[in-house]
Design a protein around this motif. Sequence first.
Motif, PDB file in Angstrom:
ATOM      1  N   GLY A   1      26.978  31.204  46.105  1.00 36.22           N
ATOM      2  CA  GLY A   1      25.831  31.236  45.204  1.00 36.22           C
ATOM      3  C   GLY A   1      25.926  32.319  44.159  1.00 36.22           C
ATOM      4  N   ASP A   2      26.773  33.330  44.382  1.00 35.90           N
ATOM      5  CA  ASP A   2      27.019  34.348  43.362  1.00 35.90           C
ATOM      6  C   ASP A   2      28.194  33.910  42.500  1.00 35.90           C
ATOM      7  OD1 ASP A   2      25.003  35.677  44.587  1.00 35.90           O
ATOM      8  OD2 ASP A   2      26.149  37.482  45.071  1.00 35.90           O
ATOM      9  N   ALA A   3      28.383  34.597  41.380  1.00 38.90           N
ATOM     10  CA  ALA A   3      29.503  34.292  40.482  1.00 38.90           C
ATOM     11  C   ALA A   3      30.428  35.498  40.360  1.00 38.90           C
ATOM     12  CB  ALA A   3      28.974  33.906  39.100  1.00 38.90           C
ATOM     13  N   VAL A   4      31.694  35.187  40.025  1.00 37.98           N
ATOM     14  CA  VAL A   4      32.700  36.239  39.903  1.00 37.98           C
ATOM     15  C   VAL A   4      33.338  36.217  38.520  1.00 37.98           C
ATOM     16  CG1 VAL A   4      35.025  36.921  40.643  1.00 37.98           C
ATOM     17  CG2 VAL A   4      33.265  36.436  42.357  1.00 37.98           C
ATOM     18  N   LEU A   5      33.550  37.437  37.995  1.00 33.04           N
ATOM     19  CA  LEU A   5      34.284  37.601  36.741  1.00 33.04           C
ATOM     20  C   LEU A   5      35.401  38.582  37.038  1.00 33.04           C
ATOM     21  CD1 LEU A   5      34.645  37.377  33.651  1.00 33.04           C
ATOM     22  CD2 LEU A   5      32.882  39.151  33.406  1.00 33.04           C
ATOM     23  N   LEU A   6      36.618  38.186  36.755  1.00 33.85           N
ATOM     24  CA  LEU A   6      37.714  39.135  36.979  1.00 33.85           C
ATOM     25  C   LEU A   6      38.741  39.064  35.860  1.00 33.85           C
ATOM     26  CD1 LEU A   6      40.162  37.248  38.296  1.00 33.85           C
ATOM     27  CD2 LEU A   6      38.869  37.625  40.375  1.00 33.85           C
ATOM     28  N   ASP A   7      39.540  40.130  35.782  1.00 31.99           N
ATOM     29  CA  ASP A   7      40.578  40.186  34.747  1.00 31.99           C
ATOM     30  C   ASP A   7      41.945  40.004  35.383  1.00 31.99           C
ATOM     31  OD1 ASP A   7      40.569  42.589  36.098  1.00 31.99           O
ATOM     32  OD2 ASP A   7      41.020  43.809  34.345  1.00 31.99           O
ATOM     33  N   VAL A   8      42.835  39.381  34.661  1.00 35.26           N
ATOM     34  CA  VAL A   8      44.232  39.292  35.063  1.00 35.26           C
ATOM     35  C   VAL A   8      45.044  39.748  33.858  1.00 35.26           C
ATOM     36  CG1 VAL A   8      46.116  37.742  35.685  1.00 35.26           C
ATOM     37  CG2 VAL A   8      43.845  37.419  36.706  1.00 35.26           C
TER      38      VAL A   8
END
Lengths: 499, 464
Positions: A417-424
Amino acid sequence: MDAERPGTDLVRVRTGMYHDSVSLMRVSRAAAGLPGVEVAVVAMATGLNLGIAAGLGFALPAAGPADLLVALRAADADAAERAAAEVDGLLAGLAAARVAGPAGAAEPPRTVRAAVRAAGGAATLALVSVPGRYAFAEAMDAVEAGLSVMVFSDDVPVEREVLLKRRAAEHGVLVMGPDCGTAVVGGTGLGFANVLRPGPVGIVAASGTGAQQVACLLDLAGAGVGHILGVGGRDLSAEVGGLSTLRALDALDADPATELIVLVSKPPDPRVADAVRKAADRLATPVVTAFLGRASGRGPGDLTSAAEDVLRALGAEVPGWPSWSAAGPRVPGPGRAADSGPAPDHAAGDGGDRAAAGRARRLHGIYAGGTLCAEAALVAGTGDFTDYGDDAYTRGRAHPMIDPAFRLEALAAVPPGDAVLLDVVLGHGADPDPAGRLAPAVAAAVARGVPVTVALVGSSGDPQGLAAQAGALCAAGADVFVSNALAARHAAGLTGGPR
Amino acid sequence: MSLPLLSGEPHVITAGAAVLGEALDAQAVPRTAVDWRPPLPGTEDDLARVLADPRRAAANARAVDRLTSARPLLTGVRPAREVLDLPPGTFLHAGPPIGWERASGPMRGALVGAVLLEGLAGDAAGAQELLAAGRVRLEPCHRHRAVGPMAGVVSPSMWMFEVRDAEHGGIAHCSLNEGLGKVLRYGAYGPEVIGRLRWMGEVLGPALAAALELTGPLDLRSLIAQALQMGDELHNRNRAATSLLIRELAPALVEAAGRHAAEVLRFAGGNDHFFLNAGMAACKVSADAARDVPGSTLVVAMARNGTDFGVQVSGLGDRWFTGPAGVPDGLYLGAYGPADANPDIGDSTITETAGLGGFAMAAAPAIVRFVGGDVADATAATRSMYEITLAEHPAYRIPGLGFRGTPVGVDVTLVARTGLLPTVNTGIAGRVAGTGQVGAGLVSPPAAAFTAALAALAREAPIG
């Protein structure tokens, strides 16, 4: 501590053997993958590593930071001994590679000072990445030998940074760092560095991943970058006073191949920022400043708008920034095809398609790049953002761009239900296949109802392959953007946050 | 300001994470990799303080230049009582300061012998009583611009080589070498030892003095440089240097010493270490030229008294920094073995201080087996000393290394950073007083002496 614990512990201390933490993590990883091995710790016996091993329940003999600790837990004594022999072989391989050295020299130098002598006057630059509390000595050797030095190490006390930079000024050289992750000098990438087409732009960066973002966007838009001179994240603080920034600006101004200078930084100390702006105004070469969060002109003050300012200053066209949206409908469950990525989708930037599927409760920013993290937090305006490249997470261990372990744990902990933002981040020095390492965790997150957005910072020439990495992440279910600001806006849109 | 690195061909020195070096290899950028390891435990803050001292670089350049530019000349041979400011009842000894209570067997034996030589007691028991009662004052040779091999005991009636530095004007002294076996410097004090010392005072000293009057000063810098090229390292091998010295002195000895010429030449020529003491004085006068440069981290003395190993540092005056002396690892004479060995003793480490001895092992392939290992070990020993030294000697060169200058000028900070300790060649004294020499070998100084000196430098470094 638990008599019932199954398996056999084997602990050995090798005195007088040293290898760097990244090399040892590779050995640990290989050992942990051996048959019958449950836990493997192969590390220098620093207080931190001893604490980790003790926390895993190993009984440890006395050992110090100059000793190498091998702690193995295996199904039985045979498996433990076999693994220990394998570890010995891997360590011997490291030692042999080190002794042979790049030039096959029999006795490699033990200090930067000795290496300068061994190079016989050929050396142009030193790259220091020893643990921070030891970095000053090696960097000072370079400065005293009249060499510029990039100090990749973090955790260097600020008073030593100031000393080093003052001494560098006396010797007419540049100190890049400490905590300088990225530099490109005449096409040579140092630390975490993207493969960039050569060109007229010179970047001075108090922020490594910030410079990488700007340089990669310029590269994707067809504009070349000749140099990225990192100065370290503290250079524009009141204590350091921009010593290296001022020096780097002068150097790029004097470089005939540099036609435009970009200065990238997190928000600097106001007085230092004034001094730097005044210095920039005096240069013959035009300077675009990108102080994150301080819009200098018309842009919103993010790195993408700074790159666009640069393109306009060069008279180049501002393209639509590529992005890739996850193929197919987002349905929880395993079995997503992962063989090929979709084609770039220039319209995925608005995030509107996700809103229909119900809004995510909370946004988790799980970052490897400090400036990218700060930028994303600023742009998203909502969520919990953690920079796993911060000193607090890297003391005694490798940077998350090399070792994703911490970030994988964080990703696995995000509730449905939560969202994720990540960098590569791609390029030299970074993980050779970050998408491959992250994809299973991304797919698992998506499967349990956690939408994943990725800011993929890379150039078209990077060894990992920008399109292949985007494809792998996309196939795992992530939406992928080359612009961190666009990725943050998209992710914020999923939670109904600002923009 | 332009930076050459923006336009030149890159060549990168890498120290630290292998992955960053490999990234350069992947770009085909030439590099020189540092085999970096952590410094000696607990030294990192002291190192940072000392390396930040703005005086250090120039101070070290000046100190090591004075060390390597010294021009030692052998100018005379005289009795200790005439040339050393020895207060009455004072004997000198090797190494850092020590009293009778803590003195080792060979040190005690040599002191007993000196008491007997000076006629202060009738027998060994009486001499020991006198010494135990503190009736003889003990001071280090180094405090009196002198050095002595092994026990290094100097009493007023012993004769000394006198060496002057023609470049900086210093002066230094060292006793005359007695030969091998049962000798005072190894702690023997039997009748043959005392008899030989009396002969040295009555015949050898005056004969050498008279011969030097005729020859004039002898250039020891040049002689040492030649001997290095003839296979000596000037600490455990002095055969070439002794031969060269005798060649210089022989005609004058024949003219000056009359009926004693033959026995003097026979004595000097029969002792391969006859030159050692003159060489030590040459090293002492050179190292003393580098003393007292504020901020310098250069070691100007390394010396052992059989109990402690001590160092002195240019920027720290005449203070000693000590650690326990180790037992040498080497080969033993006859039936002697490691159990018979005394801990390291003697001022002869002044040779390593000045870039000779263990630092010049690569020049002396003939003795590498004697001190353990083969020629490759000797070359490696010398090479590793470049890591901890400030300079390469302009005159003392090693043919086998392409006439590279010997590593000279130990820097305390480099010892702490690399953990590499000076390589020392040495003789081994018997631990029981009166035994004499039992062997020869290699020994490592205690790291504590160097880290203690580093801590003192850190305390006195200006802040900021």
